[in-house]
Design an enzyme around this catalytic site. Sequence first.
Site, PDB file in Angstrom:
ATOM      1  N   ASP A  18       0.818  -1.210   0.000  1.00  0.00           N
ATOM      2  CA  ASP A  18       0.000   0.000   0.000  1.00  0.00           C
ATOM      3  C   ASP A  18       0.852   1.260   0.000  1.00  0.00           C
ATOM      4  O   ASP A  18       0.613   2.189  -0.784  1.00  0.00           O
ATOM      5  CB  ASP A  18      -0.938   0.003   1.213  1.00  0.00           C
ATOM      6  CG  ASP A  18      -2.056  -1.025   1.082  1.00  0.00           C
ATOM      7  OD1 ASP A  18      -2.038  -1.801   0.108  1.00  0.00           O
ATOM      8  OD2 ASP A  18      -2.933  -1.057   1.955  1.00  0.00           O
ATOM      9  N   ARG A  98       1.096   6.366  17.234  1.00  0.00           N
ATOM     10  CA  ARG A  98       0.872   7.345  16.168  1.00  0.00           C
ATOM     11  C   ARG A  98       1.463   8.727  16.457  1.00  0.00           C
ATOM     12  O   ARG A  98       2.014   9.358  15.556  1.00  0.00           O
ATOM     13  CB  ARG A  98      -0.615   7.463  15.849  1.00  0.00           C
ATOM     14  CG  ARG A  98      -1.280   6.200  15.306  1.00  0.00           C
ATOM     15  CD  ARG A  98      -0.350   5.295  14.583  1.00  0.00           C
ATOM     16  NE  ARG A  98      -1.012   4.193  13.888  1.00  0.00           N
ATOM     17  CZ  ARG A  98      -0.401   3.083  13.562  1.00  0.00           C
ATOM     18  NH1 ARG A  98       0.868   2.896  13.890  1.00  0.00           N
ATOM     19  NH2 ARG A  98      -1.037   2.129  12.915  1.00  0.00           N
ATOM     20  N   ASP A 127      -6.525   6.380  12.626  1.00  0.00           N
ATOM     21  CA  ASP A 127      -5.127   6.764  12.457  1.00  0.00           C
ATOM     22  C   ASP A 127      -4.951   8.044  11.666  1.00  0.00           C
ATOM     23  O   ASP A 127      -4.037   8.831  11.927  1.00  0.00           O
ATOM     24  CB  ASP A 127      -4.340   5.627  11.806  1.00  0.00           C
ATOM     25  CG  ASP A 127      -3.995   4.515  12.784  1.00  0.00           C
ATOM     26  OD1 ASP A 127      -4.070   4.766  14.005  1.00  0.00           O
ATOM     27  OD2 ASP A 127      -3.648   3.412  12.342  1.00  0.00           O
ATOM     28  N   SER A 181      -6.338  -7.754   8.727  1.00  0.00           N
ATOM     29  CA  SER A 181      -5.206  -6.837   8.666  1.00  0.00           C
ATOM     30  C   SER A 181      -4.532  -6.826  10.034  1.00  0.00           C
ATOM     31  O   SER A 181      -5.164  -7.096  11.058  1.00  0.00           O
ATOM     32  CB  SER A 181      -5.655  -5.426   8.287  1.00  0.00           C
ATOM     33  OG  SER A 181      -6.471  -4.868   9.300  1.00  0.00           O
TER      34      SER A 181
END
Length: 403
Positions: A18, A98, A127, A181
């Site tokens: 990705d 993050r 996110d 995922s």
Amino acid sequence: MKKGDIKKVVLAYSGGLDTSIILKWLQVEYGCEVVTFTADIGQGEELEPARKKAEMLGIKDIFIEDLREEFVRDFVFPMFRANTQYEGVYLLGTSIARPLIGKRLIEIAEATGADAISHGATGKGNDQVRFELTAYALKPDIKVIAPWREWDLNSRTKLIEYAQQHQIPVPKDKHGDAPYSMDANLMHISYEGKALEDPWQEADDDMFRLTVSPENAPNEPEYITVDFEQGNAVAVNGERLTPAALLTKLNALGGKHGIGRLDLVENRFVGMKSRGVYETPGGSILLVAHRGIESITLDREEAHLKDSVMPKYAELIYNGFWFAPERLALQALIDKTQENVTGTVRLKLYKGVASVVGRKSPKSLYRMDYVTFEEDSVYDQYDANGFIRLNALRLRLGKLARG
């Protein structure tokens, strides 16, 4: 934002399919120079392939950094000083990574003269919010490119076709649908999507990577000790360790005994519910141990006040407000309470559970001479009469007034 306005962008780059597509898409659609940033926060993957793939795609400025110690010391440990759990159970393993990644994106942008940053978070998740709130808090004039909110590559088939069109290698397992995922760091592994989207469906046991199932954990308990200094864990079984090494050690111990699995339907900040399955073996032990040492070192009202602000503190981290003034204010309060949280906790690890079985501290508020059931000379039990009558006064007056 006009695409021609962007001259250089720093991309949070994993080296996976990705973000490799995003890298090429930025070059094609924005015609800008791309700088890649790959962070080692304990995801357990070799990062050199990310460098080679970035080089193959024509990138000259490539940043690959080991942030494990900073991650645990400056983000995970402050969070654990608050005993933080979102919605009562989630230990925020993804959320807390993050702001660190976002902070480094901004620092690299400033160092390289980039005018934008980019990330691979989708328009449905949390996110995107966490990365961008961090970015704007630290550099208000930064531009942010979020490809998932702009492009039309909205299916796995389209992504693979784009990759093949631009000679981006596609791993064989990406040609089929993965069952879920996964996001990993030193704090945890999270699993979501695909086979897990049905909240009634139990996760397959062979999905888990950090922990054995409690049923297959050792039949004998294991006892360990964790030492704390001013609210931070500093040693396991008497061995002093760096923050990252300590969490790694607790991960191994917790994984061995099947500790730290969680199946949760949570409320995302963007408004929808999401089902996630988490493995947080070391963090689960650390939470229990920290509450254990606090139980003998914190004053009652101090502890209760701290517990009362924890849900708000957890919500701020989950929603991406790590660098917001209200989180910093709460952190100051929390850290003040930790000045005397020093000592040792003994824990029993057995079949998915970490239990406190002993605690001691040079700053303990626990006094045997006061709490003993044997004869003592320091506590006058008659004093309880007035204490109870004063506390009952408003109850008695209320009953008299209202019948």
